[in-house]
Design an enzyme around this catalytic site. Structure first.
Site, PDB file in Angstrom:
ATOM      1  N   LYS A 141       8.915  23.434 -12.781  1.00 50.41           N
ATOM      2  CA  LYS A 141       8.000  22.299 -12.621  1.00 50.41           C
ATOM      3  C   LYS A 141       7.500  22.243 -11.186  1.00 50.41           C
ATOM      4  CE  LYS A 141       6.560  17.818 -13.405  1.00 50.41           C
ATOM      5  NZ  LYS A 141       6.616  16.618 -14.210  1.00 50.41           N
ATOM      6  N   ARG A 188       0.825  -1.236   0.000  1.00 48.96           N
ATOM      7  CA  ARG A 188       0.000   0.000   0.000  1.00 48.96           C
ATOM      8  C   ARG A 188       0.843   1.263   0.000  1.00 48.96           C
ATOM      9  NH1 ARG A 188      -3.356  -3.052   3.562  1.00 48.96           N
ATOM     10  NH2 ARG A 188      -5.102  -3.869   2.353  1.00 48.96           N
ATOM     11  N   ASN A 247       1.611  20.439 -20.198  1.00 48.40           N
ATOM     12  CA  ASN A 247       1.316  19.615 -21.372  1.00 48.40           C
ATOM     13  C   ASN A 247       1.412  20.396 -22.676  1.00 48.40           C
ATOM     14  OD1 ASN A 247       0.784  17.279 -19.864  1.00 48.40           O
ATOM     15  ND2 ASN A 247      -1.235  18.066 -19.339  1.00 48.40           N
ATOM     16  N   GLU A 263      11.765  19.113 -23.569  1.00 49.04           N
ATOM     17  CA  GLU A 263      11.024  19.459 -22.339  1.00 49.04           C
ATOM     18  C   GLU A 263      11.620  20.703 -21.684  1.00 49.04           C
ATOM     19  OE1 GLU A 263       8.268  17.907 -21.489  1.00 49.04           O
ATOM     20  OE2 GLU A 263       8.369  15.876 -22.298  1.00 49.04           O
ATOM     21  N   GLU A 322      -3.355  18.223 -10.978  1.00 49.89           N
ATOM     22  CA  GLU A 322      -3.762  18.716 -12.297  1.00 49.89           C
ATOM     23  C   GLU A 322      -5.236  19.063 -12.388  1.00 49.89           C
ATOM     24  OE1 GLU A 322      -1.578  16.931 -15.513  1.00 49.89           O
ATOM     25  OE2 GLU A 322      -3.172  17.435 -16.918  1.00 49.89           O
ATOM     26  N   HIS A 368       9.427  10.512 -27.180  1.00 50.15           N
ATOM     27  CA  HIS A 368       8.444  11.374 -26.508  1.00 50.15           C
ATOM     28  C   HIS A 368       8.822  12.860 -26.621  1.00 50.15           C
ATOM     29  CE1 HIS A 368       5.567  12.681 -23.470  1.00 50.15           C
ATOM     30  NE2 HIS A 368       6.567  13.309 -22.859  1.00 50.15           N
ATOM     31  N   HIS A 396       1.348  13.526 -28.296  1.00 50.45           N
ATOM     32  CA  HIS A 396       0.857  12.179 -27.993  1.00 50.45           C
ATOM     33  C   HIS A 396       0.210  11.539 -29.217  1.00 50.45           C
ATOM     34  CE1 HIS A 396       0.710  12.651 -23.320  1.00 50.45           C
ATOM     35  NE2 HIS A 396       1.895  12.293 -23.765  1.00 50.45           N
ATOM     36  N   LYS A 438       3.949  12.010 -10.664  1.00 49.94           N
ATOM     37  CA  LYS A 438       3.111  11.222 -11.576  1.00 49.94           C
ATOM     38  C   LYS A 438       3.855   9.929 -11.880  1.00 49.94           C
ATOM     39  CE  LYS A 438       0.395  14.542 -14.203  1.00 49.94           C
ATOM     40  NZ  LYS A 438       0.128  15.047 -15.558  1.00 49.94           N
ATOM     41  N   ARG A 491      -1.415  22.814 -13.659  1.00 47.13           N
ATOM     42  CA  ARG A 491      -0.453  21.772 -14.018  1.00 47.13           C
ATOM     43  C   ARG A 491      -0.600  21.362 -15.482  1.00 47.13           C
ATOM     44  NH1 ARG A 491       1.845  16.648 -10.489  1.00 47.13           N
ATOM     45  NH2 ARG A 491       3.260  15.940 -12.101  1.00 47.13           N
ATOM     46  N   HIS A 541       1.797  18.600 -25.923  1.00 52.30           N
ATOM     47  CA  HIS A 541       1.565  17.171 -25.693  1.00 52.30           C
ATOM     48  C   HIS A 541       0.329  16.631 -26.403  1.00 52.30           C
ATOM     49  CE1 HIS A 541       4.738  17.641 -22.806  1.00 52.30           C
ATOM     50  NE2 HIS A 541       4.642  16.399 -22.389  1.00 52.30           N
TER      51      HIS A 541
HETATM   52  N1  LIG Z   1       5.972  11.210 -14.729  1.00 50.46           N
HETATM   53  C1  LIG Z   1       6.010  12.303 -15.449  1.00 50.46           C
HETATM   54  O1  LIG Z   1       5.635  13.393 -14.990  1.00 50.46           O
HETATM   55  C2  LIG Z   1       6.544  12.238 -16.845  1.00 50.46           C
HETATM   56  C3  LIG Z   1       6.850  13.419 -17.529  1.00 50.46           C
HETATM   57  C4  LIG Z   1       7.403  13.320 -18.809  1.00 50.46           C
HETATM   58  C5  LIG Z   1       7.641  12.081 -19.369  1.00 50.46           C
HETATM   59  N2  LIG Z   1       7.334  10.954 -18.674  1.00 50.46           N
HETATM   60  C6  LIG Z   1       7.601   9.618 -19.233  1.00 50.46           C
HETATM   61  O2  LIG Z   1       9.015   9.472 -19.357  1.00 50.46           O
HETATM   62  C7  LIG Z   1       9.288   8.508 -20.375  1.00 50.46           C
HETATM   63  C8  LIG Z   1      10.391   9.015 -21.271  1.00 50.46           C
HETATM   64  O3  LIG Z   1      11.527   9.240 -20.477  1.00 50.46           O
HETATM   65  P1  LIG Z   1      12.992   9.093 -21.085  1.00 50.46           P
HETATM   66  O4  LIG Z   1      13.099   9.885 -22.308  1.00 50.46           O
HETATM   67  O5  LIG Z   1      13.945   9.308 -19.976  1.00 50.46           O
HETATM   68  O6  LIG Z   1      12.971   7.578 -21.566  1.00 50.46           O
HETATM   69  P2  LIG Z   1      13.811   6.302 -21.124  1.00 50.46           P
HETATM   70  O7  LIG Z   1      13.695   6.038 -19.685  1.00 50.46           O
HETATM   71  O8  LIG Z   1      13.394   5.212 -22.059  1.00 50.46           O
HETATM   72  O9  LIG Z   1      15.301   6.737 -21.449  1.00 50.46           O
HETATM   73  C9  LIG Z   1      15.683   6.948 -22.788  1.00 50.46           C
HETATM   74  C10 LIG Z   1      16.890   6.063 -23.156  1.00 50.46           C
HETATM   75  O10 LIG Z   1      18.034   6.625 -22.554  1.00 50.46           O
HETATM   76  C11 LIG Z   1      18.746   5.619 -21.849  1.00 50.46           C
HETATM   77  N3  LIG Z   1      19.432   6.313 -20.768  1.00 50.46           N
HETATM   78  C12 LIG Z   1      18.894   6.916 -19.677  1.00 50.46           C
HETATM   79  N4  LIG Z   1      19.847   7.531 -18.981  1.00 50.46           N
HETATM   80  C13 LIG Z   1      21.000   7.352 -19.644  1.00 50.46           C
HETATM   81  C14 LIG Z   1      22.340   7.771 -19.440  1.00 50.46           C
HETATM   82  N5  LIG Z   1      22.677   8.562 -18.425  1.00 50.46           N
HETATM   83  N6  LIG Z   1      23.289   7.371 -20.328  1.00 50.46           N
HETATM   84  C15 LIG Z   1      22.950   6.580 -21.390  1.00 50.46           C
HETATM   85  N7  LIG Z   1      21.713   6.182 -21.645  1.00 50.46           N
HETATM   86  C16 LIG Z   1      20.752   6.548 -20.778  1.00 50.46           C
HETATM   87  C17 LIG Z   1      17.698   4.641 -21.429  1.00 50.46           C
HETATM   88  O11 LIG Z   1      18.271   3.364 -21.185  1.00 50.46           O
HETATM   89  C18 LIG Z   1      16.783   4.627 -22.641  1.00 50.46           C
HETATM   90  O12 LIG Z   1      17.287   3.763 -23.613  1.00 50.46           O
HETATM   91  C19 LIG Z   1       7.981   8.286 -21.116  1.00 50.46           C
HETATM   92  O13 LIG Z   1       7.452   7.043 -20.718  1.00 50.46           O
HETATM   93  C20 LIG Z   1       7.083   9.416 -20.624  1.00 50.46           C
HETATM   94  O14 LIG Z   1       5.715   9.061 -20.615  1.00 50.46           O
HETATM   95  C21 LIG Z   1       6.800  11.017 -17.420  1.00 50.46           C
END
Ligand SMILES: NC(=O)c1ccc[n+]([C@@H]2O[C@H](COP(=O)([O-])OP(=O)(O)OC[C@H]3O[C@@H](n4cnc5c(N)ncnc54)[C@H](O)[C@@H]3O)[C@@H](O)[C@H]2O)c1
Length: 382
Positions: A239, A133, A257, A197, A249, A278, A264, A155, A253, A260
């Site tokens: 942020k 939980r 987006n 971003e 949100e 993304h 998306h 999130k 918040r 987005h």
């Molecule tokens: N929770 C939120 O508020 C929020 C906000 C924006 C995006 N997201 C989510 O985040 C995700 C995208 O995040 P992302 O772009 O980090 O993707 P990811 O976690 O897939 O990382 C991108 C790539 O970079 C590699 N990587 C990460 N750090 C590295 C480093 N230091 N050196 C070498 N390689 C590295 C990873 O292995 C992966 O292959 C999506 O799923 C999106 O929906 C969430």
């Protein structure tokens, strides 16, 4: 009265305090945080043992330094390494992560460390939210996107066959350690996707930051350590300010987006694949949102031009023509936009702008104007 976020700068880096009542936490930003992780995390622990979730790319580069940093402070760790990539944010790997933590006897008062990009942060945070939980978790974001966006704000979640991020929970981290040194190992394409971003923050609420990025973006991409710390800190500050005003949100918040709704739809159209990351979808989406704002007479025509010029100067995806392969027609894209989480009572919500640094949320956008914009953007691909 809501407290405001505070940023402090000390000899040991920058820290942004996120003062959510009962769940306040710090985001530490700077070089050399991984080797110091043990000392920074120790005050949160009831016993000297943590679980680490990571992906196989990040594990090869940064897991050992993190574990060394922990053991230097007498903290034992167990680690689960999952495949890198968006498809890991799934029921399958959520089940595996939760079962693994149970088999490792992770207790209610223990901590999970999510070491990785947004995928590991979102999945790990959700696993922490549901295990017994809810246990606490620490974000150690390693991608630029995760440092400036996904690791802050609570999130968490996974994707399902119905779409992205449709299952999840709000679960704030207990601490975020954004070690800017680890950005050095990111592939240039992943760095630029995260930059989408960063620039979004300037476009939505801080014209001065946008102008700073126009001047410093190239140094940032080339690896300038001070510029990287500054960009991450300013983004996190923005942020955090928005999250503190509107954690779940209900209003402001949604500004985060920007880009987005288009982004998306483009991600869905390209099958959430390597065709479009993304952050790349967000960058193209921001350019489209500014173009839409100009067409609706909300902002001067120079603004979309300036946005596109900066994205292009950084070598980023800017136009639909930057996406390889086929795309649906304008109606197909509109249909995909209609499946966005941000649809309320069947109406699409857009984040539009009165200018750079001045975004707002509206549902009042004529469908024909959006269709016309998409038709023109698609025609420019031919
Ligand atoms: N929770 C939120 O508020 C929020 C906000 C924006 C995006 N997201 C989510 O985040 C995700 C995208 O995040 P992302 O772009 O980090 O993707 P990811 O976690 O897939 O990382 C991108 C790539 O970079 C590699 N990587 C990460 N750090 C590295 C480093 N230091 N050196 C070498 N390689 C590295 C990873 O292995 C992966 O292959 C999506 O799923 C999106 O929906 C969430």
């Amino acid at each position: 009265m809501t407290e405001t976020t505070t940023q402090t700068q000390g000899t040991d880096g920058t820290s942004v305090h996120v003062p959510l009542e009962g769940r306040a936490y710090d985001v530490r930003i700077g070089p050399g945080l991984l080797p110091r992780a043990g000392d920074l995390i120790a005050p949160l622990l009831h016993r000297p043992r943590v679980a680490i979730l990571t992906d196989d790319t990040v594990a090869g580069l940064h897991l050992d330094p993190l574990r060394a940093g922990l053991s230097g402070a007498g903290i034992d760790s167990v680690a689960l390494t999952l495949p890198a990539g968006e498809s890991t944010k799934s029921w399958h790997y959520l089940t595996q992560t939760v079962d693994w933590m149970l088999s490792e006897k992770i207790e209610r008062r223990d901590i999970l460390i999510a070491l990785g990009g947004g995928v590991i942060g979102d999945l790990g945070g959700f696993a922490a939210a549901v295990l017994r939980r809810g246990i606490r978790f620490v974000q150690v974001p390693t991608s630029l996107l995760a440092q400036v966006d996904s690791s802050v704000g609570g999130k968490t979640g996974i994707n399902t066959s119905h779409g992205k991020n449709l299952v999840g929970a709000f679960h704030q981290p207990a601490l975020v350690l954004a070690d800017t040194d680890v950005l050095a190992t990111l592939a240039p394409r992943d760095f630029l996707a995260g930059y989408g971003e960063v620039v979004k923050y300037g476009m939505l609420g801080d014209a001065g930051f946008f102008a700073w990025l126009e001047r410093n973006g190239p140094a940032l991409a080339a690896g300038d350590p001070a510029a990287r710390v500054e960009a991450v800190a300013r983004s996190v500050q923005m942020k955090a300010d928005i999250v503190v005003r509107d954690e779940t949100e209900q209003g402001d918040r949604a500004l985060l987006n920007l880009g987005h709704t288009f982004g998306h739809a483009l991600e869905a159209a390209t099958g959430y694949s390597g065709r479009l990351l993304h952050g790349e979808g967000v960058a193209i989406g921001c350019a489209l949102a500014f173009e839409l704002s100009a067409r609706l007479g909300l902002c001067p025509q120079e603004d979309p031009s300036r946005v596109r010029a900066h994205l292009k100067a950084m070598g980023m995806t800017t136009d639909l023509s930057d996406i390889p392969g086929d795309l649906p027609d304008a109606d197909g894209l509109l249909e995909l936009m209609g499946q966005d989480k941000k649809v309320i009572d069947g109406k699409l919500r857009f984040i539009l702008a009165r200018g750079i640094g001045d975004a707002f949320v509206t549902s009042d956008v004529p469908r024909d104007t959006v269709r016309g914009l998409l038709q023109d953007a698609l025609a420019a691909r031919d």
